[in-house]
Design a protein around this motif. Sequence first.
Motif, PDB file in Angstrom:
ATOM      1  N   PRO A  17       0.838  -1.265   0.056  1.00  0.00           N
ATOM      2  CA  PRO A  17       0.043  -0.153   0.075  1.00  0.00           C
ATOM      3  C   PRO A  17       0.655   1.196  -0.055  1.00  0.00           C
ATOM      4  CG  PRO A  17       0.028  -0.929   2.114  1.00  0.00           C
ATOM      5  CD  PRO A  17       0.807  -1.727   1.495  1.00  0.00           C
ATOM      6  N   ARG A  63      -1.748   9.048 -13.512  1.00  0.00           N
ATOM      7  CA  ARG A  63      -2.545   9.555 -12.476  1.00  0.00           C
ATOM      8  C   ARG A  63      -3.653  10.575 -12.848  1.00  0.00           C
ATOM      9  NH1 ARG A  63      -3.674   8.109  -7.834  1.00  0.00           N
ATOM     10  NH2 ARG A  63      -3.150   9.794  -6.556  1.00  0.00           N
ATOM     11  N   ASP A  95      -2.061  -4.734  -4.383  1.00  0.00           N
ATOM     12  CA  ASP A  95      -2.361  -5.966  -4.977  1.00  0.00           C
ATOM     13  C   ASP A  95      -2.516  -5.832  -6.687  1.00  0.00           C
ATOM     14  OD1 ASP A  95      -2.821  -9.129  -4.267  1.00  0.00           O
ATOM     15  OD2 ASP A  95      -4.085  -8.479  -6.078  1.00  0.00           O
ATOM     16  N   VAL A  98      -6.294  -6.048  -7.937  1.00  0.00           N
ATOM     17  CA  VAL A  98      -7.293  -5.173  -7.116  1.00  0.00           C
ATOM     18  C   VAL A  98      -7.194  -3.745  -7.842  1.00  0.00           C
ATOM     19  CG1 VAL A  98      -8.265  -4.141  -5.097  1.00  0.00           C
ATOM     20  CG2 VAL A  98      -7.162  -6.219  -5.019  1.00  0.00           C
ATOM     21  N   SER A 124      -4.243  -1.718  -0.707  1.00  0.00           N
ATOM     22  CA  SER A 124      -4.605  -0.653   0.147  1.00  0.00           C
ATOM     23  C   SER A 124      -6.232  -0.871   0.832  1.00  0.00           C
ATOM     24  CB  SER A 124      -4.571   0.504  -0.786  1.00  0.00           C
ATOM     25  OG  SER A 124      -5.533   0.502  -1.659  1.00  0.00           O
ATOM     26  N   LEU A 174     -12.382   2.588  -3.020  1.00  0.00           N
ATOM     27  CA  LEU A 174     -11.214   3.196  -3.643  1.00  0.00           C
ATOM     28  C   LEU A 174     -11.547   3.991  -4.849  1.00  0.00           C
ATOM     29  CD1 LEU A 174     -10.399   0.422  -2.043  1.00  0.00           C
ATOM     30  CD2 LEU A 174      -8.561   0.269  -4.182  1.00  0.00           C
ATOM     31  N   ASN A 202      -2.866   8.767   1.642  1.00  0.00           N
ATOM     32  CA  ASN A 202      -1.438   8.476   1.620  1.00  0.00           C
ATOM     33  C   ASN A 202      -1.311   7.164   2.935  1.00  0.00           C
ATOM     34  OD1 ASN A 202      -0.664  10.296  -0.235  1.00  0.00           O
ATOM     35  ND2 ASN A 202      -0.989  11.924   1.280  1.00  0.00           N
ATOM     36  N   PRO A 230      -3.521   9.698  -3.055  1.00  0.00           N
ATOM     37  CA  PRO A 230      -4.647   8.815  -3.150  1.00  0.00           C
ATOM     38  C   PRO A 230      -5.328   8.494  -1.729  1.00  0.00           C
ATOM     39  CG  PRO A 230      -2.479   8.031  -2.674  1.00  0.00           C
ATOM     40  CD  PRO A 230      -2.239   9.316  -2.940  1.00  0.00           C
ATOM     41  N   ILE A 232      -8.840   6.424   0.647  1.00  0.00           N
ATOM     42  CA  ILE A 232      -9.848   5.394   0.365  1.00  0.00           C
ATOM     43  C   ILE A 232     -10.957   6.047   1.343  1.00  0.00           C
ATOM     44  CG2 ILE A 232      -8.590   3.545   0.044  1.00  0.00           C
ATOM     45  CD1 ILE A 232      -9.034   2.350   2.694  1.00  0.00           C
TER      46      ILE A 232
HETATM   47  C1  LIG Z   1      -5.827   2.139  -9.191  1.00  0.00           C
HETATM   48  S1  LIG Z   1      -6.071   1.754  -7.298  1.00  0.00           S
HETATM   49  C2  LIG Z   1      -5.228   0.467  -7.233  1.00  0.00           C
HETATM   50  C3  LIG Z   1      -5.319  -0.086  -6.038  1.00  0.00           C
HETATM   51  C4  LIG Z   1      -4.185  -0.910  -5.948  1.00  0.00           C
HETATM   52  N1  LIG Z   1      -4.012  -2.378  -6.859  1.00  0.00           N
HETATM   53  C5  LIG Z   1      -4.430  -1.840  -4.212  1.00  0.00           C
HETATM   54  O1  LIG Z   1      -4.644  -3.266  -4.183  1.00  0.00           O
HETATM   55  O2  LIG Z   1      -4.305  -1.109  -3.112  1.00  0.00           O
HETATM   56  C6  LIG Z   1      -5.609   3.186  -6.817  1.00  0.00           C
HETATM   57  C7  LIG Z   1      -6.374   3.618  -5.581  1.00  0.00           C
HETATM   58  O3  LIG Z   1      -6.110   2.765  -4.563  1.00  0.00           O
HETATM   59  C8  LIG Z   1      -6.283   3.542  -3.397  1.00  0.00           C
HETATM   60  N2  LIG Z   1      -4.950   3.845  -2.722  1.00  0.00           N
HETATM   61  C9  LIG Z   1      -3.713   3.086  -3.048  1.00  0.00           C
HETATM   62  N3  LIG Z   1      -2.930   3.373  -2.224  1.00  0.00           N
HETATM   63  C10 LIG Z   1      -3.473   3.998  -1.323  1.00  0.00           C
HETATM   64  C11 LIG Z   1      -2.858   4.652   0.030  1.00  0.00           C
HETATM   65  N4  LIG Z   1      -1.469   4.428   0.253  1.00  0.00           N
HETATM   66  N5  LIG Z   1      -3.711   5.258   0.739  1.00  0.00           N
HETATM   67  C12 LIG Z   1      -5.014   5.412   0.520  1.00  0.00           C
HETATM   68  N6  LIG Z   1      -5.598   4.939  -0.310  1.00  0.00           N
HETATM   69  C13 LIG Z   1      -4.647   4.303  -1.563  1.00  0.00           C
HETATM   70  C14 LIG Z   1      -6.894   4.917  -3.820  1.00  0.00           C
HETATM   71  O4  LIG Z   1      -8.233   4.906  -3.790  1.00  0.00           O
HETATM   72  C15 LIG Z   1      -6.363   4.982  -5.133  1.00  0.00           C
HETATM   73  O5  LIG Z   1      -7.061   5.799  -5.834  1.00  0.00           O
END
Ligand SMILES: C[S@@+](CC[C@H](N)C(=O)[O-])C[C@H]1O[C@@H](n2cnc3c(N)ncnc32)[C@H](O)[C@@H]1O
Length: 258
Positions: A17, A63, A95, A98, A124, A174, A202, A230, A232
């Motif tokens: 994450p 992005r 992952d 995801v 994440s 997400l 973050n 980023p 959630i």
């Molecule tokens: C394209 S998706 C990919 C998700 C990634 N494959 C996963 O499993 O975490 C990207 C989104 O994941 C979430 N995200 C990823 N890293 C994050 C973090 N460190 N803190 C908060 N949200 C995060 C955000 O919603 C972001 O817009």
Amino acid sequence: MKKITKNPKVILVGAGPGDVDLITVKGLRAIENADVVLYDALVNKTLLKNVKASAQCIYVGKRFNSHKFSQEEINEMLVDYANEYGTVVRLKGGDPFVFGRGSEEALFIESQGVETEFIPGISSALAVPTNQGIPMTKRGISEGFWVMTGTTSTGDISEDIALGAQSSATLIILMGLRNFSLIMNEIKNHRHKYTPFAIIQNGTLPNENIIIETLNNYNNVIDNIDYSSPGIIVIGDVVAEHPAFLEEEIQRVLGMSF
Ligand SMILES: C[S@@+](CC[C@H](N)C(=O)[O-])C[C@H]1O[C@@H](n2cnc3c(N)ncnc32)[C@H](O)[C@@H]1O
């Protein structure tokens, strides 16, 4: 770089994450052995220090609709680099399966006769709430959780948001910050107005930030969202487990009595 022609292979690796220590041991070993690493925007760049001296690292991140390479170009690059140099690590945030388009990449790579391997990462969706001490399930409070996207490929909110809101599960959204008001309006139609929610940005990084509120007050937090980072959204009574929620409730009650 020395050219090799044997054993072309692409390994899809989940980088975790954000916190550099939240990659798996297996994922780290794959990075150490890679000939080429293609990495995304949300991958912690410190991980790239682990590549061997002869390896090259290529940024292919996306992005907010700012794409260095199209998905088709990335697919082609993975196959071409594997054929030219050997082992390619495709390093993705969280992952790879995801919301990461990992399965599309794997399909293309395999269709070109190149071997693939998958190394899971800590998503994440799970790590970010846990890092804040928010449980996704809790006996007597939440029997499950839905992980959903807040923005589909058309830019709209997913229909699953309304379906998830009709359940009693914890909702983990997400890619939802840019559609935040739409999402919260939809959820308000189905959940009680004092349902707590958290926005965590973050997550697992030194600049991690959390905002906690209840659905009826979601408008109060809009100006505090950092749309460049980023984040959630976690919605459900489990959010009340966070110490900041109790603190805010006490302040609210005190504010009401004076
Ligand atoms: C394209 S998706 C990919 C998700 C990634 N494959 C996963 O499993 O975490 C990207 C989104 O994941 C979430 N995200 C990823 N890293 C994050 C973090 N460190 N803190 C908060 N949200 C995060 C955000 O919603 C972001 O817009």
